[in-house]
Design a protein around this motif. Sequence first.
Motif, PDB file in Angstrom:
ATOM      1  N   UNK A 190      30.673  21.662 -15.101  1.00 28.38           N
ATOM      2  CA  UNK A 190      30.113  20.455 -14.717  1.00 28.38           C
ATOM      3  C   UNK A 190      30.931  19.462 -14.186  1.00 28.38           C
ATOM      4  N   UNK A 191      32.332  19.595 -14.828  1.00 25.43           N
ATOM      5  CA  UNK A 191      33.265  18.508 -14.175  1.00 25.43           C
ATOM      6  C   UNK A 191      33.703  19.167 -12.693  1.00 25.43           C
ATOM      7  N   UNK A 192      33.803  20.606 -12.506  1.00 29.02           N
ATOM      8  CA  UNK A 192      34.248  20.966 -11.248  1.00 29.02           C
ATOM      9  C   UNK A 192      33.044  20.543 -10.173  1.00 29.02           C
ATOM     10  N   UNK A 193      31.883  20.725 -10.599  1.00 26.93           N
ATOM     11  CA  UNK A 193      30.621  20.235  -9.464  1.00 26.93           C
ATOM     12  C   UNK A 193      30.734  18.920  -9.150  1.00 26.93           C
ATOM     13  N   UNK A 194      31.176  17.885 -10.265  1.00 27.14           N
ATOM     14  CA  UNK A 194      31.621  16.545 -10.193  1.00 27.14           C
ATOM     15  C   UNK A 194      32.646  16.285  -9.067  1.00 27.14           C
ATOM     16  N   UNK A 195      33.657  16.960  -9.366  1.00 29.37           N
ATOM     17  CA  UNK A 195      34.881  16.631  -8.335  1.00 29.37           C
ATOM     18  C   UNK A 195      34.569  17.217  -7.172  1.00 29.37           C
ATOM     19  N   UNK A 196      33.926  18.252  -6.849  1.00 28.25           N
ATOM     20  CA  UNK A 196      33.159  18.929  -5.610  1.00 28.25           C
ATOM     21  C   UNK A 196      32.347  18.051  -4.815  1.00 28.25           C
ATOM     22  N   UNK A 197      31.281  17.401  -5.470  1.00 30.67           N
ATOM     23  CA  UNK A 197      30.275  16.609  -4.912  1.00 30.67           C
ATOM     24  C   UNK A 197      30.956  15.113  -4.313  1.00 30.67           C
ATOM     25  N   UNK A 198      31.812  14.667  -5.566  1.00 28.26           N
ATOM     26  CA  UNK A 198      32.659  13.454  -4.911  1.00 28.26           C
ATOM     27  C   UNK A 198      33.230  13.640  -3.977  1.00 28.26           C
ATOM     28  N   UNK A 199      34.133  14.728  -3.899  1.00 27.89           N
ATOM     29  CA  UNK A 199      34.843  14.815  -2.609  1.00 27.89           C
ATOM     30  C   UNK A 199      33.811  15.093  -1.298  1.00 27.89           C
ATOM     31  N   UNK A 200      33.026  15.862  -1.383  1.00 34.19           N
ATOM     32  CA  UNK A 200      32.043  15.893  -0.213  1.00 34.19           C
ATOM     33  C   UNK A 200      31.358  14.591   0.163  1.00 34.19           C
ATOM     34  N   UNK A 201      30.828  14.048  -0.719  1.00 33.80           N
ATOM     35  CA  UNK A 201      29.957  12.877  -0.503  1.00 33.80           C
ATOM     36  C   UNK A 201      31.329  11.720  -0.174  1.00 33.80           C
ATOM     37  N   UNK A 202      32.516  11.379  -0.855  1.00 28.47           N
ATOM     38  CA  UNK A 202      33.268  10.585  -0.400  1.00 28.47           C
ATOM     39  C   UNK A 202      33.949  10.797   0.652  1.00 28.47           C
ATOM     40  N   UNK A 203      34.198  12.105   1.202  1.00 30.58           N
ATOM     41  CA  UNK A 203      34.814  12.320   2.647  1.00 30.58           C
ATOM     42  C   UNK A 203      33.466  12.067   3.808  1.00 30.58           C
ATOM     43  N   UNK A 204      32.338  12.449   3.532  1.00 30.34           N
ATOM     44  CA  UNK A 204      31.253  12.242   4.474  1.00 30.34           C
ATOM     45  C   UNK A 204      30.721  11.087   4.537  1.00 30.34           C
ATOM     46  N   UNK A 214      43.027   7.879  -0.765  1.00 31.53           N
ATOM     47  CA  UNK A 214      41.692   8.145  -1.491  1.00 31.53           C
ATOM     48  C   UNK A 214      41.021   9.461  -1.314  1.00 31.53           C
ATOM     49  N   UNK A 215      40.871   9.472   0.026  1.00 30.80           N
ATOM     50  CA  UNK A 215      40.169  10.979   0.263  1.00 30.80           C
ATOM     51  C   UNK A 215      41.054  12.238   0.186  1.00 30.80           C
ATOM     52  N   UNK A 216      42.379  11.997   0.516  1.00 30.52           N
ATOM     53  CA  UNK A 216      43.083  13.185  -0.061  1.00 30.52           C
ATOM     54  C   UNK A 216      43.106  13.461  -1.374  1.00 30.52           C
ATOM     55  N   UNK A 217      43.091  12.248  -2.493  1.00 34.10           N
ATOM     56  CA  UNK A 217      43.139  12.625  -3.798  1.00 34.10           C
ATOM     57  C   UNK A 217      41.829  13.145  -4.080  1.00 34.10           C
ATOM     58  N   UNK A 218      40.783  12.628  -3.697  1.00 38.15           N
ATOM     59  CA  UNK A 218      39.433  13.160  -4.001  1.00 38.15           C
ATOM     60  C   UNK A 218      39.166  14.868  -3.786  1.00 38.15           C
ATOM     61  N   UNK A 219      39.750  15.372  -2.643  1.00 35.89           N
ATOM     62  CA  UNK A 219      39.951  16.475  -2.324  1.00 35.89           C
ATOM     63  C   UNK A 219      40.819  17.499  -3.262  1.00 35.89           C
ATOM     64  N   UNK A 220      42.165  16.782  -3.337  1.00 41.14           N
ATOM     65  CA  UNK A 220      43.127  17.455  -4.215  1.00 41.14           C
ATOM     66  C   UNK A 220      42.676  17.669  -5.702  1.00 41.14           C
ATOM     67  N   UNK A 221      41.798  16.871  -6.050  1.00 44.49           N
ATOM     68  CA  UNK A 221      41.209  16.512  -7.350  1.00 44.49           C
ATOM     69  C   UNK A 221      40.333  17.976  -7.767  1.00 44.49           C
ATOM     70  N   UNK A 222      39.719  18.227  -6.744  1.00 43.62           N
ATOM     71  CA  UNK A 222      39.059  19.730  -6.957  1.00 43.62           C
ATOM     72  C   UNK A 222      39.875  20.742  -7.495  1.00 43.62           C
ATOM     73  N   UNK A 223      41.113  20.846  -7.112  1.00 44.19           N
ATOM     74  CA  UNK A 223      41.762  21.911  -7.869  1.00 44.19           C
ATOM     75  C   UNK A 223      41.788  21.626  -9.324  1.00 44.19           C
ATOM     76  N   UNK A 224      41.852  20.507  -9.809  1.00 41.81           N
ATOM     77  CA  UNK A 224      41.768  20.361 -11.298  1.00 41.81           C
ATOM     78  C   UNK A 224      40.611  20.802 -11.883  1.00 41.81           C
ATOM     79  N   UNK A 225      39.412  20.599 -11.297  1.00 43.56           N
ATOM     80  CA  UNK A 225      38.239  21.164 -11.766  1.00 43.56           C
ATOM     81  C   UNK A 225      38.186  22.832 -11.827  1.00 43.56           C
ATOM     82  N   UNK A 226      38.780  23.414 -10.753  1.00 45.96           N
ATOM     83  CA  UNK A 226      38.967  24.729 -10.371  1.00 45.96           C
ATOM     84  C   UNK A 226      39.599  25.295 -11.558  1.00 45.96           C
ATOM     85  N   UNK A 227      40.864  24.879 -11.623  1.00 39.36           N
ATOM     86  CA  UNK A 227      41.907  25.329 -12.737  1.00 39.36           C
ATOM     87  C   UNK A 227      41.340  25.088 -14.092  1.00 39.36           C
TER      88      UNK A 227
END
Length: 476
Positions: A155-169, A294-307
């Motif tokens: 659930x946290x990973x999904x949140x990070x992915x959606x955050x990154x996708x929505x935050x960038x687009x 901000x956008x780079x941090x959102x994308x990089x944070x996905x790795x925390x969810x995946x790990x």
Amino acid sequence: MSSQAVKKRDHKSYLQVIMISATFGGLLFGYDTGVINGALPFMSRPDQLNLTPVTEGFVTSSLLFGAAVGAFYGGRLADRFGRRKMILNLALLFFLATLGTAFAPNVPVMVVFRFLLGLAVGGASSMVPAFLAEMAPAEKRGRMVTQNEIMITGGQLLAYVFNAVLGVTLGDIGHVWRYMLILCAIPAVMLFIGMLIVPESPRWLASKGRKEEALKVLKQIRDENRALDEYKEIEEAVKKDEEFKKASIKDFKAPWLRRILLIGIGVAMVNQITGVNSIMYYGTQILQESGFGTQAALIANISNGLISVLSVCFGIWLIGKINRRPMLIAGLSGTSSALLLIAIFSNVLEGTAALPYVVLSLMGLFLIFMQGCIGPVTWLVIAEIFPQRLRGLGSGISVFFLWIVNAIIGFSFPVLLGTIGLSATFFVFVALGIMGIIFVYKCMPETNGKTLEELEEEFRLKYDKSSKVTLIDKVQ
């Protein structure tokens, strides 16, 4: 294929259905706690909620204080009305509170609905592991209960992915954070539908005198002979519990029960003083503080969810191979070391281009130990150490303290980050992690390889001796 083999396969399949259905509560837990990580930078904008470090702490911690209340009362309500029925009610609360946060016009409304959402998160955090522990056979209990941890981190990973996708687009749209929050309504609906098709816990049914229903459920998830044997164990445990009045906090006056409660509370608090949720809630801000945009941090944070997800999968495999106690000590040693390195390098590499990547790597190392060792053991031990009659109350109290510590950290972290800085803040968590190692080494018993009824009997025999002075009595 023989009829016996078919039945065995059916039992396994039904257990899988039960596990997947119930652990949508864990998915909601993970998404709701993780989504704030990416939503905060957008919520903080002047044209949105205009958050300061203090109101940012309130928005984050309001869910956590609600979770503390939900965990405490959720366990008692589950004992009274049943695990399944209460998880169904939680699904409805998840759905309504999600809509409230997504459409909140200001900070006070947001705080109120985040608190209500926290009630559901806290209730799920105490009810779902207990429900799974009561449904699982002894040899699969560790893996089945910790499957919930996969869903939490998923659930946290999904949140990070959606955050990154929505935050960038859609980052130029001020209210993009509302889209991030409202997505949680989908798993809430799935949890409700899933729980409609699963049975009630046979241990809860037996404790309420509904013995025929309890045996019927056991025969659905065990083979015939094992169902009968396990039913006899449950029946004996229920008879012992009938000697006592209705479960209340006063029951923990008995030395053996008091010790179990303090162990449960201690294990729950150790989970949080690692500082894990400073990373799960504020990972984007930590990466921004170290040098990412901000956008780079959102994308990089996905790795925390995946790990986190991969580490929990490894932890579920590992928990079936080694004992709980050494696994928890190893995890705490790893997280404390990772935070120590973050604190050191934040000073040594301050202002350099390498710092954000070093911090990101060490956050990943931290999460490997946290989600691979500490997380699975925490929820499993809390779910299995309490006797049947007090399981809901005991796990509820333990998880209440977990969420209180979580809320304190959730509120104070942005304030500490803004005042004493990243390095000093993590030095504090290192000291707390060392205290956690000492507690586990001195106080936590081993629970691996025993049925819930065997654990109860062992605790009774070991700590219910008037002539024996326990460790807790010595402390007092």
